[in-house]
Design a protein around this motif. Structure first.
Motif, short mmCIF file in Angstrom:
data_model
loop_
_atom_site.label_atom_id
_atom_site.label_comp_id
_atom_site.label_asym_id
_atom_site.label_seq_id
_atom_site.Cartn_x
_atom_site.Cartn_y
_atom_site.Cartn_z
N ALA A 176 49.66 44.72 39.43
CA ALA A 176 49.45 45.73 38.40
C ALA A 176 47.99 45.84 38.01
CB ALA A 176 50.30 45.42 37.17
N ASN A 177 47.24 44.78 38.27
CA ASN A 177 45.80 44.76 37.99
C ASN A 177 44.98 44.95 39.26
OD1 ASN A 177 45.15 43.99 35.01
ND2 ASN A 177 46.97 42.81 35.57
N GLY A 178 45.64 45.35 40.35
CA GLY A 178 44.93 45.61 41.60
C GLY A 178 44.48 44.35 42.32
N ILE A 179 45.17 43.23 42.09
CA ILE A 179 44.77 41.95 42.67
C ILE A 179 45.86 41.45 43.60
CG2 ILE A 179 44.19 39.54 42.15
CD1 ILE A 179 43.27 40.61 39.37
N THR A 180 45.44 41.05 44.80
CA THR A 180 46.35 40.44 45.77
C THR A 180 45.80 39.09 46.18
OG1 THR A 180 47.00 42.60 46.63
CG2 THR A 180 47.46 40.70 48.03
N LEU A 181 46.58 38.05 45.98
CA LEU A 181 46.21 36.71 46.46
C LEU A 181 47.05 36.45 47.71
CD1 LEU A 181 46.09 34.70 43.11
CD2 LEU A 181 44.18 35.63 44.41
N LEU A 200 48.18 29.12 44.04
CA LEU A 200 47.47 30.39 43.97
C LEU A 200 46.70 30.66 45.26
CD1 LEU A 200 46.16 30.25 40.31
CD2 LEU A 200 48.20 31.39 41.19
N GLY A 201 46.34 29.62 45.97
CA GLY A 201 45.70 29.79 47.26
C GLY A 201 44.25 30.20 47.17
N ASN A 202 43.73 30.55 48.31
CA ASN A 202 42.33 30.95 48.43
C ASN A 202 42.18 32.44 48.24
OD1 ASN A 202 41.58 28.30 49.15
ND2 ASN A 202 42.18 28.70 51.26
N CYS A 203 41.00 32.84 47.77
CA CYS A 203 40.70 34.27 47.68
C CYS A 203 39.21 34.45 47.91
CB CYS A 203 41.13 34.85 46.33
SG CYS A 203 40.24 34.22 44.91
N ASN A 204 38.85 35.68 48.25
CA ASN A 204 37.43 35.96 48.47
C ASN A 204 36.75 36.21 47.11
OD1 ASN A 204 37.92 38.66 47.73
ND2 ASN A 204 38.33 39.24 49.85
N LEU A 205 35.43 36.38 47.14
CA LEU A 205 34.68 36.54 45.90
C LEU A 205 35.06 37.80 45.15
CD1 LEU A 205 31.14 35.35 47.03
CD2 LEU A 205 32.86 34.08 45.74
N ALA A 206 35.32 38.88 45.86
CA ALA A 206 35.71 40.12 45.19
C ALA A 206 37.03 39.95 44.44
CB ALA A 206 35.82 41.26 46.21
N THR A 207 37.97 39.24 45.04
CA THR A 207 39.25 39.00 44.38
C THR A 207 39.06 38.09 43.17
OG1 THR A 207 40.43 39.31 46.46
CG2 THR A 207 41.60 38.15 44.72
N ALA A 208 38.23 37.08 43.29
CA ALA A 208 37.94 36.19 42.16
C ALA A 208 37.33 36.97 41.01
CB ALA A 208 37.02 35.05 42.59
N GLU A 209 36.41 37.89 41.31
CA GLU A 209 35.80 38.72 40.28
C GLU A 209 36.84 39.63 39.62
OE1 GLU A 209 32.64 40.77 42.26
OE2 GLU A 209 31.31 39.03 42.20
N ALA A 210 37.73 40.21 40.41
CA ALA A 210 38.77 41.08 39.87
C ALA A 210 39.73 40.30 38.98
CB ALA A 210 39.54 41.76 41.01
N LEU A 211 40.07 39.10 39.38
CA LEU A 211 40.95 38.25 38.58
C LEU A 211 40.28 37.89 37.25
CD1 LEU A 211 43.58 36.70 38.27
CD2 LEU A 211 42.61 34.88 39.66
N ALA A 212 39.03 37.51 37.30
CA ALA A 212 38.29 37.17 36.08
C ALA A 212 38.20 38.38 35.15
CB ALA A 212 36.90 36.66 36.43
N ALA A 213 37.96 39.55 35.71
CA ALA A 213 37.87 40.77 34.89
C ALA A 213 39.21 41.08 34.23
CB ALA A 213 37.41 41.94 35.75
N ALA A 214 40.30 40.92 34.97
CA ALA A 214 41.64 41.18 34.42
C ALA A 214 41.94 40.21 33.28
CB ALA A 214 42.70 41.07 35.51
N LEU A 215 41.57 38.97 33.45
CA LEU A 215 41.79 37.98 32.38
C LEU A 215 40.95 38.29 31.16
CD1 LEU A 215 41.99 34.77 34.58
CD2 LEU A 215 43.87 35.88 33.36
N ARG A 216 39.72 38.71 31.38
CA ARG A 216 38.86 39.08 30.24
C ARG A 216 39.45 40.29 29.49
NH1 ARG A 216 34.74 37.58 33.77
NH2 ARG A 216 34.47 39.71 34.52
N ARG A 217 39.95 41.27 30.23
CA ARG A 217 40.56 42.44 29.59
C ARG A 217 41.77 42.02 28.75
NH1 ARG A 217 39.67 44.76 34.63
NH2 ARG A 217 41.85 44.49 35.21
#
Length: 62
Positions: A15-20, A41-58
């Motif tokens: 729903a936040n545009g994030i796929t792990l 949660l597994g591994n993710c690339n830097l773009a996914t990590a940034e998207a996850l952090a942004a979703a949590l901040r929101r």
């Protein structure tokens, strides 16, 4: 059951545009006695990590 928690987390991430890609149940933790299943949660690339952090901040800002 960990599967329902896993799908709930997957759905919230999507729903936040994030796929792990490695999101899944950690099988050794599921079979331990007593069972204490973990969701890996597994591994993710830097773009996914940034998207996850942004979703949590929101979520915190709400």
């Amino acid at each position: 059951m960990p599967d329902s928690h896993l799908e709930e987390l997957r759905s919230a991430l999507e729903a936040n545009g994030i796929t792990l890609p490695s999101l899944g149940v950690d099988l050794p933790s599921f079979t331990a006695l007593p069972a204490r299943p973990l969701i890996a949660l597994g591994n993710c690339n830097l773009a996914t990590a940034e998207a996850l952090a942004a979703a949590l901040r929101r979520a915190v800002e709400r």
